[in-house]
Every structure is written in C-alpha cells, then in structure tokens.
Motif scaffolding. Structure first.
Motif, PDB file in Angstrom:
ATOM      1  N   UNK A 259       0.837  -1.202   0.000  1.00 51.64           N
ATOM      2  CA  UNK A 259       0.000   0.000   0.000  1.00 51.64           C
ATOM      3  C   UNK A 259       0.872   1.252   0.000  1.00 51.64           C
ATOM      4  N   UNK A 260       1.997   1.212   0.726  1.00 55.77           N
ATOM      5  CA  UNK A 260       2.923   2.349   0.737  1.00 55.77           C
ATOM      6  C   UNK A 260       3.544   2.562  -0.639  1.00 55.77           C
ATOM      7  N   UNK A 261       3.895   1.459  -1.297  1.00 54.75           N
ATOM      8  CA  UNK A 261       4.467   1.564  -2.646  1.00 54.75           C
ATOM      9  C   UNK A 261       3.470   2.197  -3.605  1.00 54.75           C
ATOM     10  N   UNK A 262       2.201   1.772  -3.542  1.00 53.89           N
ATOM     11  CA  UNK A 262       1.170   2.317  -4.418  1.00 53.89           C
ATOM     12  C   UNK A 262       0.902   3.792  -4.126  1.00 53.89           C
ATOM     13  N   UNK A 263       1.156   4.202  -2.871  1.00 58.10           N
ATOM     14  CA  UNK A 263       0.939   5.598  -2.493  1.00 58.10           C
ATOM     15  C   UNK A 263       2.152   6.479  -2.786  1.00 58.10           C
ATOM     16  N   UNK A 264       3.208   5.873  -3.345  1.00 57.86           N
ATOM     17  CA  UNK A 264       4.376   6.649  -3.740  1.00 57.86           C
ATOM     18  C   UNK A 264       5.500   6.679  -2.737  1.00 57.86           C
ATOM     19  N   UNK A 265       5.431   5.776  -1.738  1.00 56.86           N
ATOM     20  CA  UNK A 265       6.486   5.740  -0.723  1.00 56.86           C
ATOM     21  C   UNK A 265       7.363   4.494  -0.893  1.00 56.86           C
ATOM     22  N   UNK A 266       8.658   4.665  -0.749  1.00 62.81           N
ATOM     23  CA  UNK A 266       9.556   3.534  -0.533  1.00 62.81           C
ATOM     24  C   UNK A 266       9.816   2.601  -1.685  1.00 62.81           C
ATOM     25  N   UNK A 267       9.629   3.001  -2.924  1.00 61.90           N
ATOM     26  CA  UNK A 267       9.958   2.119  -4.034  1.00 61.90           C
ATOM     27  C   UNK A 267       8.932   1.016  -4.225  1.00 61.90           C
ATOM     28  N   UNK A 268       9.303  -0.006  -4.984  1.00 63.59           N
ATOM     29  CA  UNK A 268       8.361  -1.072  -5.341  1.00 63.59           C
ATOM     30  C   UNK A 268       8.786  -2.422  -4.772  1.00 63.59           C
ATOM     31  N   UNK A 269       7.988  -2.947  -3.888  1.00 61.96           N
ATOM     32  CA  UNK A 269       8.202  -4.285  -3.345  1.00 61.96           C
ATOM     33  C   UNK A 269       8.011  -5.344  -4.424  1.00 61.96           C
ATOM     34  N   UNK A 270       7.150  -5.044  -5.396  1.00 63.63           N
ATOM     35  CA  UNK A 270       6.790  -6.042  -6.399  1.00 63.63           C
ATOM     36  C   UNK A 270       7.957  -6.420  -7.305  1.00 63.63           C
ATOM     37  N   UNK A 271       8.863  -5.482  -7.533  1.00 63.42           N
ATOM     38  CA  UNK A 271       9.942  -5.740  -8.480  1.00 63.42           C
ATOM     39  C   UNK A 271      11.099  -6.542  -7.884  1.00 63.42           C
ATOM     40  N   UNK A 272      11.284  -6.438  -6.589  1.00 59.56           N
ATOM     41  CA  UNK A 272      12.432  -7.095  -5.949  1.00 59.56           C
ATOM     42  C   UNK A 272      12.095  -7.354  -4.491  1.00 59.56           C
ATOM     43  N   UNK A 273      11.340  -8.433  -4.237  1.00 64.02           N
ATOM     44  CA  UNK A 273      10.789  -8.644  -2.902  1.00 64.02           C
ATOM     45  C   UNK A 273      11.876  -8.773  -1.834  1.00 64.02           C
TER      46      UNK A 273
END
Length: 480
Positions: A259-273
C-alpha cells in the motif's frame, strides 16, 4: 526401551505408524514449527497480492485475517489427528478414498509441494546471492536446495529444531521490519483509502484461506510423534495459533509495504521482494541479518514441502506395491528426486512470480478444499476418530481399493467450482455474473460436505474401536 528414532542420526520412520514407545515432545512444538514456517517472505508476498489486485489496505487486512482464521481452524483439525493415529496425514486418507483411491489427491499434493517449494527456492536463492554478493541466480538456488536436502534427510527431530530457530529469527526480524515500516511510511493514512469492495475482499479471504488449507495434506506428519494421550485441544490450539499468528503477521507487513508503494512511498516491493526488505531494514549488516531470517523461515517451510512430498510419493508407491514402510535408501531417493525437480523448475521459473503464485494458490485451493471436507467429516463425524490402521495398508481389507462416496464427492467438489473460478487462465460464467467475485472454494466445501456426509453415513465401515498394528501393541505392552 530406547526410541527407534533416537538410535541414529537419520529418522527411520516413514509411512508406518509411530508406536507409543517412540513418541515424544509437547504440543508447543507445533506452535513453534508452524509459526516459524509461516512468518516468512512468501506470506508477505501473499499479503501483498491482496492489495495488488485491488483491495484497500484495511479490507485486505481484515479479509486476510478472516481467511487465516477459517483456514487455520481446518488445518489445525487435521493436525489434531496426528497424536491419536501416529500416521502421516495422507495415509489416513485411505480410510476415506480406499488404498488405491487415495492416489488421486496424493498426486495433486505432490504437485502442490513442487509449486510451493519452487517459490521458496527462488526467493531464498535471491537472499543467499545478496549475502554472498553473487549475481548468478543458480548459485543461491543450488545452495538453498542442498541445505533443504540435508535437513529433509535427517527428518522429524531436525525439522522441529529448525522450526524453533525460525520462530526466534522470525520474531526478531519481522518485529524490526514492522517497526521500520511504521517509521518510514505514514501507515495510518494507507488504510481506508478505498471503499469496501466484495470482490477484492473475498479474494483476500481466499488467498489466506488457501494458504492455510494447503498445509492440510501434511500437517499431521509433524504431530504424529506426540504421545497418544496428548490432548486434541492442545494440539489444535498450538497448531492454529502458531500458523495464524505467524501468517497474519507476515501478510500484514505485505499489505503495509505494498500500500505504501502504491501511495508513492519507498519504491516497489513487487519488483524485488527480497532486496526491498533489505532496503527497508536499512541496508548493511542489518539487511544481511534480515536475509538470514528470510532464509531460515523459508528453509523451514521448504523442508516441510520436501518431507511431505516424500511421504506422499511413498504413499502412492506402497499402495501399488503392497508394502507398509520404506527403507532409508528409498527415503533418500524420493527426497533427492523431489528437490532436484524443485531446483530445476526454480532455475527456469518465469519472472512473473507474483501473478503465477496468486493463480497457483487459488487453483490448489480448489483442489484441496474438497479433500479437507471429506477427510474431516469422515474422521470426526462418520468414523468418530476410530480407524483400522492395519487395513490402511491392505487393498483387500476394510477400506478396499476404491471408495465411491469419497471419490465421487471429491471429484464433484472440484468440478462444481469451475463455473465459480476467477483466475488469469479462466474465469467462470457465474463469477462474471458476480462481478469477478471468487467464491469457488466455499461452493466446493459445501457441495462436497452435502454429498459426502449422508452417503458415507450409509456406507460407514469404521470399526467400533481403534485397531492398532500388532507390533505397536506388543511394543507398548513390553514397555509397560
């Protein structure tokens, strides 16, 4: 008399019953095993999926909790069978499906083990590579597969010891990650952003329920060494709480960081868990410690998959050969074959891991919900916890080769879900009418129960009391 399992380094029991003089341990061992196996990165990914596919963080959290509680209860009911029967979980399926009929869910169980083991191996291989500074993904995958092989060969005692270690590292590592998430992200503002949507809520429920239910085919493998007089409620609650708390904790972290990633915080967990969690931890030596925690928890669950797959494959082959046990050589060969296949699949696995995993979990859920329905209804309501254990190994015995009530109910329970499925490969017509809401597993559970219970009640062949193998009874008398 010295317990047979304690006489050597490698476990000697396979699919045969564990006699009373070899029983040991306490129900708390089930808590640490299932907590340690579930507070892990794949559960973080599973929690992330609820947000990835549209759920608000608040409703994703609630939906995942509902699914974990429901699925965890079913899973723990399977675990409670272990001390009384002293058998691996899928051997007991012969009481419902017949000695040969049980092969059908067993084959599907092996496929499930391969799928989950592959995911574990890919993610753990990434963590190992980050620790040792190697780019080639094959290196980490092979190292992780080799360690899994060693512990799986050693067997039950060492698997439980690993679970205790994973519980400690998991509590420390995930507490730290959760604190860092609250420090780096405005967590409160991530919840309640979107309105409630039934479709995404039920997807979250299905993801976590599926996670828990897929442990059903092998959860009793790890409670069967507990003393026969172990309280069923103690076994149930330790298994339930360990699995639900560990899973929900990890899934909640997945919800927050996605949810933080989707809101523009902290990069993307989806690309490199794996790498993302290291960065969340702050990098450096702390990141390495987090990677070690990831590896420990993934090693625990991957060992369960390897151990469970060897039990399932032995159950299939012994049904065809008429044997009721296996040698250490056979154990070793089956485990090596399983892990070799896992490593090979992991090396060539698609990069689209998240989407593949979501669809795999939902597909497996549609297969094992009817199996759980049949097994639990028969054990607790039809046979009332009374099993003829020697007959489980005899195709001409009480349970026969094939059992029509279980097989027909099971297959019907699987097929009836097809119009309700919602996967990338296929969306059923009823699901389209419901706006994409996937209730297939609920339909499968209820239809299977409604068909199996009255039919099995009329065809009940359960004994009036438990019947144990003669050698187990003799060993108990000798000990006394």
């Amino acid at each position: 008399m010295v317990a047979q399992e304690n006489e050597g380094l490698i476990e000697t029991r396979s699919i045969d019953m564990v006699p009373d003089h070899e029983r040991h341990g306490t129900p708390f061992s089930q808590f640490t095993l299932w907590f340690g196996a579930n507070i892990q990165i794949t559960a973080v990914v599973d929690g992330a999926l609820a947000v990835v596919f549209g759920a608000d963080a608040l409703w994703a959290f609630i939906g995942l909790l509902v699914g974990n509680i429901f699925g965890g209860a079913v899973m723990a009911l399977h675990s409670a069978q272990g001390p009384r029967l002293g058998l691996p979980q899928m051997i007991s399926s012969r009481a419902q499906f017949g000695v040969l009929g049980a092969i059908l869910p067993l084959i599907l169980a092996v496929v499930m083990y391969l799928g989950f083991a592959t995911t574990s191996t890919v993610l753990s291989g990434q963590a190992i590579n980050l620790i040792i500074g190697v780019q080639n993904p094959i290196v980490g995958i092979v190292i992780f597969g080799s360690i899994t092989l060693l512990i799986s060969l050693l067997g039950y005692k060492y698997i439980h010891a690993l679970g205790r270690l994973a519980t400690i590292t998991g509590i420390i590592g995930f507490t730290y990650l959760m604190i860092m998430a609250f420090i780096k992200f405005p967590v409160a503002s991530l919840f309640g952003v979107k309105p409630f949507e039934l479709t995404t809520f039920l997807l979250a429920v299905a993801l976590s329920a599926g996670w828990q239910l897929t442990f059903g085919p092998y959860v009793a493998d790890y409670s069967r060494y507990l003393p026969r007089n172990t309280s069923q409620s103690s076994t149930f609650w330790n298994t339930f709480l360990g699995s639900v708390i560990g899973t929900q904790w990890a899934m909640t972290l997945g919800v927050i960081i996605t949810a933080a990633s989707f809101a523009g915080y902290g990069g993307s967990f989806l690309k490199n868990q794996v790498g993302y969690l290291g960065e969340l931890a702050g990098g450096g030596i702390i990141a390495i410690l987090i990677y070690l925690a990831i590896i420990t928890s993934k090693l625990t669950v991957n060992t369960l998959n390897a151990y469970g797959s060897f039990m399932s494959m032995l159950t299939i082959t012994t049904a065809l050969s008429g044997k009721n046990t296996a040698s250490k050589t056979q154990r070793t060969l089956f485990i090596i074959a399983m892990l070799t296949a896992t490593v090979c699949i992991a090396i060539f696995a698609s990069k689209d891991l998240l989407n593949l995993f979501k669809n795999f979990v939902l597909l497996i859920l549609s297969v094992f919900t009817p199996w759980s329905s049949v097994n639990l209804i028969d054990y607790y309501w039809i046979s009332k916890e009374k099993i003829d254990i020697p007959a489980l190994y005899d195709p001409d015995g009480r349970y026969g080769r094939w059992n029509a009530p279980a097989l027909v109910s099971y297959i019907t329970g699987v097929l009836v879900q097809i119009p309700f499925l919602a996967t990338a490969m296929y969306t059923g017509p009823i699901t389209k009418m419901l706006g994409g809401t996937d209730i297939s597993w609920i339909v499968g559970l209820l239809v299977t129960a409604a068909l199996y219970y009255p039919w099995a009640k009329r065809c009940n062949v359960a004994p009036d009391d438990m019947i144990y193998p003669e050698e187990c009874v003799a060993a108990t008398i000798e000990k006394e």
